[in-house]
Design an enzyme around this catalytic site. Structure first.
Site, PDB file in Angstrom:
ATOM      1  N   GLU A 319       0.854  -1.196   0.000  1.00 22.90           N
ATOM      2  CA  GLU A 319       0.000   0.000   0.000  1.00 22.90           C
ATOM      3  C   GLU A 319       0.887   1.242   0.000  1.00 22.90           C
ATOM      4  OE1 GLU A 319      -4.098  -0.854   2.048  1.00 22.90           O
ATOM      5  OE2 GLU A 319      -2.541  -0.880   3.568  1.00 22.90           O
ATOM      6  N   CYS A 410     -11.008   2.743   5.995  1.00 22.53           N
ATOM      7  CA  CYS A 410     -10.303   3.965   6.389  1.00 22.53           C
ATOM      8  C   CYS A 410     -10.616   5.128   5.450  1.00 22.53           C
ATOM      9  CB  CYS A 410      -8.805   3.709   6.417  1.00 22.53           C
ATOM     10  SG  CYS A 410      -8.178   2.862   4.958  1.00 22.53           S
TER      11      CYS A 410
HETATM   12  O1  FUB Z   1      -4.078   0.076   8.662  1.00 21.75           O
HETATM   13  C1  FUB Z   1      -5.037   1.116   8.777  1.00 21.75           C
HETATM   14  C2  FUB Z   1      -5.367   1.650   7.433  1.00 21.75           C
HETATM   15  O2  FUB Z   1      -5.893   0.591   6.653  1.00 21.75           O
HETATM   16  C3  FUB Z   1      -4.212   2.169   6.622  1.00 21.75           C
HETATM   17  O3  FUB Z   1      -3.932   3.506   6.806  1.00 21.75           O
HETATM   18  C4  FUB Z   1      -4.670   1.894   5.246  1.00 21.75           C
HETATM   19  O4  FUB Z   1      -3.649   1.964   4.304  1.00 21.75           O
HETATM   20  C5  FUB Z   1      -5.274   0.545   5.385  1.00 21.75           C
HETATM   21  O5  FUB Z   1      -4.297  -0.434   5.398  1.00 21.75           O
HETATM   22 ZN    ZN Z   2      -7.692   4.551   3.396  1.00 23.49          ZN
END
Ligand code: FUB
Ligand code: ZN
Length: 634
Positions: A319, A410
Site C-alpha cells: 500500500e 479507512c
Molecule cells: O491500517 C489502517 C489503514 O488501513 C491504513 O492507513 C490503510 O492503508 C489501510 O491499510
Molecule cells: Zn484509506
C-alpha cells in the site's frame, strides 16, 4: 534535557475553517452532499457493520469482569483497527455539526460516545480488539503493528473535534485518561514503543494545542525519536510472507532515525501521517534536522513518486512506495487516505516555510486525488484510485467500482472528516501578511492587530481563473496580501486601485501587495486557464509517449461512456484542438473538454468524476503524436 517549546506567536498559521465560510458553486455542492449524505452514511455503516457494537460489547464484558470467560455473543467482529473508523466518523460528524445544526445526528453520536466511555478499561486502556477478541483479549501492548496508538490518535482527534463542536467533553476525558495510561507505561526510562501505524504523533500535538499540557508534545517527540533504533517488535500479520516488502523496516518508516530519512518509503498513509507529525513537532521544538529531512523527502515524493492526480503509493503490495518513477496507471494503488495525508503534510510545510509550492500540491490533491475518493452521490467510495481502467467487471479481473463500504474502511471515514475542513486550506496569516492559498469563493474573518478584516473572495474555480478579492476592515489597517500563483498558470494579470502598492515580483510562488485598507479595497487577479498537455518525467516508463490533459487544477480523464467510438485510439498532437464546454447538467456541473483531430472528436471529464455512470474504460493518459506536439492551446 528538557527542550524549550518555541513561541508560535510569530509563525504563519492557517485561518481555521470555522472562520472561513465557503460560498462557491463547486464546493457548495460537495459540502452539501457531504453533510446530507456522507456524514450519515459513514456513521450508519459503522453501526451496521458492528464497529460500534464492538464498543458496546467491550463495555458489557468489562462490567462482567475481564477474568470471566468471554461469552460468544460478546466476541469482537471485524479487523483489529476498526475502532478508528468509528472515531473518524465522529470527527466528521463533529465538523459537520459546527456548520449545520442536526439534533438527531448529535444524539446518535452522544450514544456512541457513551459506548466508547464504557469500553475504556479502569486504567485508561482503550481498544476493543484487545478487550474482546477471543484470541487476543488482554494481550495489549505486545505487537507494535496492531494499531493501538493509531486508534488512540484517531480517538484524540475525534474528541477534540466533538468538544469544539458541542462543548461536550466526555470523549476528551476518555482520551486524556487513555494518554495518561500510555505515558505511565512508555517514555524515556520506561518501555520503548514504535507505533506500527503512525498518526498518534499529530494527534498528540493537537491535544497539546488544545490543552497547553506540554507532556503531550514531549510524548509526540519521544515517539518519533523511538524510530530507527531497533525497538520495533511485531509478530507480523499472519497472512503475508515475511520476505515480502511488507516486513521491511521501510514499511513503517523505521529503517532510520526520522531525522536521517531522506527518501519516501513504505506504506504511504503511515509515511504521510508521520511526516505531518514531524512537521508539527519541528514547529514547536524548532527542530531543523526534522525540517531538513522533510524537505528532502518532499522532493523525493513530488518529483519522483507522485501521479499527476496527486496520488501517491503506487503498489498494492505494501500500500505504498516502491522505486522512484514506478507509477503504473492500471495498477496504481494511490489510496485516498494517502492523498489526504499529502494534504496534511503539505499544509504543515506551507505554513512552516511560507512557500506556495506546498499549496500547489494541496490544490492538486483536493481537485483530483482526494475528491476522486467519493462519488457525486456522496455514498460510494474509492479506496484505490487508478489512472486507467479496462472497464471489465471486477469479477472478470477489472477494477472494483466505487463501493458502499470496505472491510477496511479507512478511506470513507477519512473523507468524511476531511471534506468539511477544506476551508482551512484557503487562507493563512503571519502578522499583517495574508496568504491566499486556494481560490475558493469564501469569506474569511481575520484579525490584524486588533482590527477585524473580512476577506471576500469570489470566483468560479476550478472552472474559471478570474478571482476578485474584497477586503473590508472595520478600521484603517495595513496588510500585505499574497496571492499564490498556481503551478499550472503560465500567464496572469491583476487589477487594483486605491491604496494598493504595486506588487513585488514572484517569491516562493506568491505575488504580494501592500495595501492600506481604509473601509473597502478590491483586487482582481486573472489566471489564464488553458488546457495543458502534461508529460510525466520520461523515467516514468508507462507514460512515455503519452500525455494527460489538465485545465486549471483539474486533471481530465477519458471515459468510454462519453466516447461512443472508444478511447483506445485517442491521439493528441500539435494540431489537436481543444474546446472547453460548461455542462451544467453533466456530473453535477463540469467543464467538459472536447478534443478534436480532423474528423475525430473525443470528450474528457474531470478525473474526480469518473465511474459515476455506467461501467466502461477510463484513461488519464493517452497517446501523443510525437514530433508534432510542442504547443499548448485552448
Ligand atoms: O491500517 C489502517 C489503514 O488501513 C491504513 O492507513 C490503510 O492503508 C489501510 O491499510
Ligand atoms: Zn484509506
Amino acid at each position: 534535557m528538557t527542550k524549550t517549546v518555541q513561541s508560535t506567536e510569530n509563525v504563519c498559521r492557517a485561518i481555521p475553517f470555522t472562520d472561513v465560510k465557503i460560498d462557491s458553486l463547486f464546493w457548495n455542492s460537495v459540502l452539501e452532499t457531504h453533510h446530507r449524505v456522507t456524514v450519515h452514511t459513514v456513521v450508519n455503516r459503522c453501526i451496521e457493520t458492528n464497529r460500534v457494537n464492538n464498543f458496546i460489547k467491550s463495555g458489557k464484558y468489562l462490567k462482567m469482569g475481564i477474568d470471566k470467560p468471554l461469552p460468544k455473543e460478546l466476541e469482537f467482529e471485524g479487523r483489529f483497527y476498526d475502532d478508528s473508523d468509528v472515531y473518524k466518523a465522529i470527527e466528521g460528524a463533529a465538523y459537520s455539526l459546527m456548520q449545520y445544526k442536526d439534533e438527531a445526528l448529535e444524539k446518535k453520536i452522544d450514544t456512541i460516545i457513551d459506548a466508547i466511555e464504557e469500553a475504556q478499561w479502569f486504567d485508561g486502556y482503550l481498544m476493543t480488539f484487545y478487550t474482546i477478541d477471543p484470541e487476543n483479549k488482554g494481550q495489549r501492548w505486545t505487537d507494535m503493528d496492531r494499531h493501538e496508538m493509531y486508534c488512540g490518535g484517531h480517538l484524540i482527534e475525534a474528541a477534540i473535534a466533538y468538544y469544539s463542536a458541542t462543548g461536550k467533553d466526555k470523549l476528551l476525558k476518555v482520551s486524556k485518561k487513555m494518554v495518561d495510561h500510555w505515558m505511565k507505561i512508555f517514555g524515556p526510562d520506561k518501555r520503548d514503543w514504535v507505533p506500527g501505524h503512525q498518526e498518534v504523533e499529530l494527534a498528540l500535538v493537537k491535544l497539546y494545542e488544545l490543552t497547553q499540557d506540554r507532556r503531550y508534545l514531549d510524548f509526540a517527540l519521544w515517539l518519533l525519536s523511538e524510530r530507527g533504533k531497533d525497538h520495533y517488535v511485531s509478530e507480523g500479520r499472519p497472512y503475508l510472507d515475511k520476505d515480502q516488502l511488507f516486513y521491511k523496516r521501510e514499511y513503517h518508516q523505521d529503517h532510520l532515525p526520522v531525522e536521517e530519512q531522506s527518501f519516501v518509503s513504505g506504506h504511504a498513509v503511515r509515511a504521510m501521517y508521520m511526516y505531518t507529525g514531524m512537521a508539527d513537532v519541528a514547529k514547536y521544538f524548532n527542530k531543523k534536522e526534522y525540517m531538513n529531512a522533510l524537505t528532502k523527502i518532499w522532493e523525493n515524493i513530488v518529483y519522483s513518486n507522485m501521479y499527476i492526480t496527486g496520488g501517491i503509493g503506487s503498489s498494492i503490495e505494501n500500500e505504498g512506495f516502491t522505486e522512484d518513477f514506478d507509477l503504473p496507471n492500471v495498477s496504481a494503488y494511490a489510496e485516498t487516505c494517502a492523498a489526504i495525508g499529502m494534504v496534511f503534510f503539505n499544509h504543515r510545510m506551507n505554513l512552516l516555510y511560507e512557500d506556495g509550492k506546498y499549496a500547489h500540491i494541496i490544490e492538486r490533491e483536493i481537485y483530483n486525488g482526494v475528491l476522486s475518493g467519493v462519488s457525486l452521490s456522496g455514498d460510494r467510495f474509492f479506496y484505490v484510485n487508478p489512472l486507467e481502467s479496462d472497464g471489465k467487471p471486477f469479477e472478470e479481473g477489472g477494477h472494483k467500482r466505487r463501493q458502499e463500504w470496505f472491510k477496511t474502511s479507512c478511506c470513507p471515514t477519512n473523507l468524511s472528516r476531511f471534506l468539511p475542513c477544506v476551508s482551512e486550506y484557503i487562507y493563512a496569516q503571519k502578522n499583517e501578511k495574508i496568504y491566499i492559498n486556494q481560490y475558493i469563493s469564501s469569506t474569511g474573518s481575520i484579525n490584524i492587530n486588533g482590527v477585524n478584516l473580512n476577506i471576500i473572495q469570489q470566483n468560479n474555480f476550478p472552472w474559471d481563473g478570474e478571482v476578485e478579492v474584497k477586503l473590508k476592515a472595520d478600521k484603517k489597517v495595513n496588510a500585505t496580501i499574497c496571492f499564490r500563483i498556481p503551478d499550472w498558470c503560465e500567464e496572469y494579470s491583476y487589477q487594483y486601485s486605491g491604496n494598493i502598492n504595486s506588487p513585488i515580483g514572484l517569491k516562493k510562488e506568491y505575488v504580494c501587495m501592500d495595501i492600506e485598507i481604509n473601509g473597502e479595497e478590491t483586487l482582481k487577479i486573472i489566471f489564464v486557464m488553458k488546457v495543458k498537455k502534461v508529460h510525466m518525467d520520461p523515467r516514468v516508463k508507462e507514460d512515455q509517449g503519452k500525455i494527460a490533459l489538465q485545465r486549471g487544477p483539474v486533471v481530465y480523464a477519458f471515459e468510454e461512456v462519453d466516447n461512443p467510438h472508444g478511447i483506445d485510439d485517442i491521439l493528441i498532437g500539435r494540431d489537436t484542438q481543444f474546446y472547453s464546454e460548461w455542462s451544467p447538467d453533466l456530473l453535477r456541473g463540469i467543464v467538459r473538454l472536447k478534443v478534436k483531430n480532423d474528423e475525430k472528436e473525443w470528450n474528457a471529464i474531470p478525473y474526480y468524476a469518473w465511474d459515476n455512470r455506467e461501467l466502461g474504460k477510463m484513461s488519464v493518459f493517452v497517446k501523443e503524436l510525437i514530433d508534432n506536439t510542442r504547443s499548448v492551446e485552448n
